[in-house]
Design a protein around this motif. Structure first.
Motif, PDB file in Angstrom:
ATOM      1  N   MET A   1      -1.799  -0.689   5.366  1.00 50.50           N
ATOM      2  CA  MET A   1      -0.492  -0.146   5.724  1.00 50.50           C
ATOM      3  C   MET A   1       0.533  -0.773   4.791  1.00 50.50           C
ATOM      4  SD  MET A   1       1.464   1.755   7.606  1.00 50.50           S
ATOM      5  CE  MET A   1       0.480   2.179   9.014  1.00 50.50           C
ATOM      6  N   ILE A   2       1.263   0.065   4.087  1.00 51.59           N
ATOM      7  CA  ILE A   2       2.312  -0.432   3.213  1.00 51.59           C
ATOM      8  C   ILE A   2       3.643  -0.272   3.939  1.00 51.59           C
ATOM      9  CG2 ILE A   2       3.574  -0.057   1.063  1.00 51.59           C
ATOM     10  CD1 ILE A   2       1.008   0.661  -0.252  1.00 51.59           C
ATOM     11  N   GLU A   3       4.360  -1.366   4.036  1.00 51.34           N
ATOM     12  CA  GLU A   3       5.693  -1.365   4.625  1.00 51.34           C
ATOM     13  C   GLU A   3       6.667  -1.704   3.508  1.00 51.34           C
ATOM     14  OE1 GLU A   3       5.402  -4.285   7.679  1.00 51.34           O
ATOM     15  OE2 GLU A   3       4.081  -3.047   8.909  1.00 51.34           O
ATOM     16  N   TYR A   4       7.481  -0.744   3.115  1.00 50.15           N
ATOM     17  CA  TYR A   4       8.428  -0.968   2.038  1.00 50.15           C
ATOM     18  C   TYR A   4       9.845  -0.858   2.577  1.00 50.15           C
ATOM     19  CZ  TYR A   4      11.211  -0.463  -2.118  1.00 50.15           C
ATOM     20  OH  TYR A   4      12.175  -0.646  -3.073  1.00 50.15           O
ATOM     21  N   THR A   5      10.654  -1.855   2.301  1.00 43.84           N
ATOM     22  CA  THR A   5      12.057  -1.833   2.678  1.00 43.84           C
ATOM     23  C   THR A   5      12.891  -1.997   1.417  1.00 43.84           C
ATOM     24  OG1 THR A   5      11.528  -2.853   4.795  1.00 43.84           O
ATOM     25  CG2 THR A   5      13.842  -2.894   4.102  1.00 43.84           C
ATOM     26  N   GLY A   6      13.615  -0.953   1.052  1.00 45.76           N
ATOM     27  CA  GLY A   6      14.508  -0.993  -0.095  1.00 45.76           C
ATOM     28  C   GLY A   6      15.919  -1.261   0.362  1.00 45.76           C
ATOM     29  N   LYS A   7      16.874  -1.087  -0.544  1.00 42.85           N
ATOM     30  CA  LYS A   7      18.270  -1.331  -0.191  1.00 42.85           C
ATOM     31  C   LYS A   7      18.745  -0.395   0.903  1.00 42.85           C
ATOM     32  CE  LYS A   7      19.422  -3.291  -4.623  1.00 42.85           C
ATOM     33  NZ  LYS A   7      20.132  -3.196  -5.864  1.00 42.85           N
ATOM     34  N   ASN A   8      18.387   0.891   0.797  1.00 40.65           N
ATOM     35  CA  ASN A   8      18.841   1.866   1.782  1.00 40.65           C
ATOM     36  C   ASN A   8      17.701   2.643   2.419  1.00 40.65           C
ATOM     37  OD1 ASN A   8      21.615   1.309   1.301  1.00 40.65           O
ATOM     38  ND2 ASN A   8      21.487   2.527  -0.570  1.00 40.65           N
ATOM     39  N   THR A   9      16.466   2.236   2.177  1.00 40.49           N
ATOM     40  CA  THR A   9      15.326   2.983   2.706  1.00 40.49           C
ATOM     41  C   THR A   9      14.288   2.050   3.303  1.00 40.49           C
ATOM     42  OG1 THR A   9      14.119   2.899   0.619  1.00 40.49           O
ATOM     43  CG2 THR A   9      15.572   4.798   0.958  1.00 40.49           C
ATOM     44  N   GLN A  10      13.504   2.630   4.179  1.00 41.77           N
ATOM     45  CA  GLN A  10      12.380   1.906   4.744  1.00 41.77           C
ATOM     46  C   GLN A  10      11.305   2.944   5.045  1.00 41.77           C
ATOM     47  OE1 GLN A  10      13.188  -0.301   8.319  1.00 41.77           O
ATOM     48  NE2 GLN A  10      11.154  -1.137   8.414  1.00 41.77           N
ATOM     49  N   HIS A  11      10.059   2.675   4.645  1.00 38.08           N
ATOM     50  CA  HIS A  11       8.979   3.585   4.997  1.00 38.08           C
ATOM     51  C   HIS A  11       7.666   2.832   5.146  1.00 38.08           C
ATOM     52  CE1 HIS A  11       8.691   3.718   0.529  1.00 38.08           C
ATOM     53  NE2 HIS A  11       7.405   3.794   0.757  1.00 38.08           N
ATOM     54  N   HIS A  12       6.752   3.489   5.845  1.00 34.38           N
ATOM     55  CA  HIS A  12       5.409   2.955   6.060  1.00 34.38           C
ATOM     56  C   HIS A  12       4.424   4.013   5.579  1.00 34.38           C
ATOM     57  CE1 HIS A  12       7.836   0.838   9.110  1.00 34.38           C
ATOM     58  NE2 HIS A  12       7.045  -0.171   8.809  1.00 34.38           N
ATOM     59  N   THR A  13       3.384   3.574   4.918  1.00 29.55           N
ATOM     60  CA  THR A  13       2.375   4.492   4.410  1.00 29.55           C
ATOM     61  C   THR A  13       1.001   3.891   4.643  1.00 29.55           C
ATOM     62  OG1 THR A  13       3.903   5.219   2.700  1.00 29.55           O
ATOM     63  CG2 THR A  13       1.602   5.736   2.368  1.00 29.55           C
ATOM     64  N   LEU A  14       0.079   4.726   5.118  1.00 27.49           N
ATOM     65  CA  LEU A  14      -1.293   4.285   5.335  1.00 27.49           C
ATOM     66  C   LEU A  14      -2.137   4.695   4.132  1.00 27.49           C
ATOM     67  CD1 LEU A  14      -3.411   3.101   7.298  1.00 27.49           C
ATOM     68  CD2 LEU A  14      -3.791   5.448   8.092  1.00 27.49           C
ATOM     69  N   ILE A  15      -2.854   3.743   3.551  1.00 26.51           N
ATOM     70  CA  ILE A  15      -3.755   4.029   2.443  1.00 26.51           C
ATOM     71  C   ILE A  15      -5.178   3.762   2.930  1.00 26.51           C
ATOM     72  CG2 ILE A  15      -4.454   3.408   0.107  1.00 26.51           C
ATOM     73  CD1 ILE A  15      -1.587   2.737  -0.486  1.00 26.51           C
ATOM     74  N   ASN A  16      -6.002   4.791   2.831  1.00 25.30           N
ATOM     75  CA  ASN A  16      -7.392   4.712   3.300  1.00 25.30           C
ATOM     76  C   ASN A  16      -8.323   4.249   2.192  1.00 25.30           C
ATOM     77  OD1 ASN A  16      -6.946   5.785   5.982  1.00 25.30           O
ATOM     78  ND2 ASN A  16      -6.475   7.709   4.961  1.00 25.30           N
ATOM     79  N   SER A  17      -9.567   4.000   2.560  1.00 24.11           N
ATOM     80  CA  SER A  17     -10.596   3.617   1.605  1.00 24.11           C
ATOM     81  C   SER A  17     -10.643   4.623   0.457  1.00 24.11           C
ATOM     82  CB  SER A  17     -11.949   3.568   2.315  1.00 24.11           C
ATOM     83  OG  SER A  17     -12.946   3.155   1.424  1.00 24.11           O
TER      84      SER A  17
END
Length: 123
Positions: A82-98
């Motif tokens: 699970m990638i949790e990215y928080t930028g200056k004005n954004t935040q998102h989560h992305t699941l990366i599978n095998s």
């Protein structure tokens, strides 16, 4: 880890053939590497794979700190990330599978983790 120990004991030519058989397809799934159209591309990709290391992470463990510069390509060979990215004005989560990957643009000197594709599953 066990695989690396076994492969390290093989003669160099056999080592490269086994690596090619086991992993070449995974690296050529990465668009950046698949786009290489040079007679030495296969050799380069095998050299890249043999220079890579394997790491195991427990669930919930931080793999990279996205506030630091991107400095590596990561390929998920088992499980999910699970990638949790928080930028200056954004935040998102992305699941990366095998079979998924991220950080490939760092091979070109791009130090922004956010510039890497984040897989197919926005959550």
């Amino acid at each position: 880890r066990v695989q690396n120990e076994i492969l390290s004991n093989l003669p160099d030519q056999l080592h490269r053939k086994v690596l090619q058989h086991l992993h070449r397809g995974m690296l050529t799934e990465i668009p950046l590497l698949a786009a290489i159209s040079h007679p030495g591309a296969d050799s380069f990709i095998l050299s890249l794979w043999s220079a890579m290391t394997s790491q195991t992470f427990y669930p919930g463990t931080d793999i990279v700190d996205t506030s630091l510069p991107a400095d590596r390509l990561l390929i998920v060979t088992s499980g999910n990330v699970m990638i949790e990215y928080t930028g200056k004005n954004t935040q998102h989560h992305t699941l990366i599978n095998s079979g998924g990957f991220f950080g490939e643009n760092s091979l070109l000197g791009d130090t922004d983790w956010a510039s890497s594709p984040k897989g197919d599953y926005e959550t």
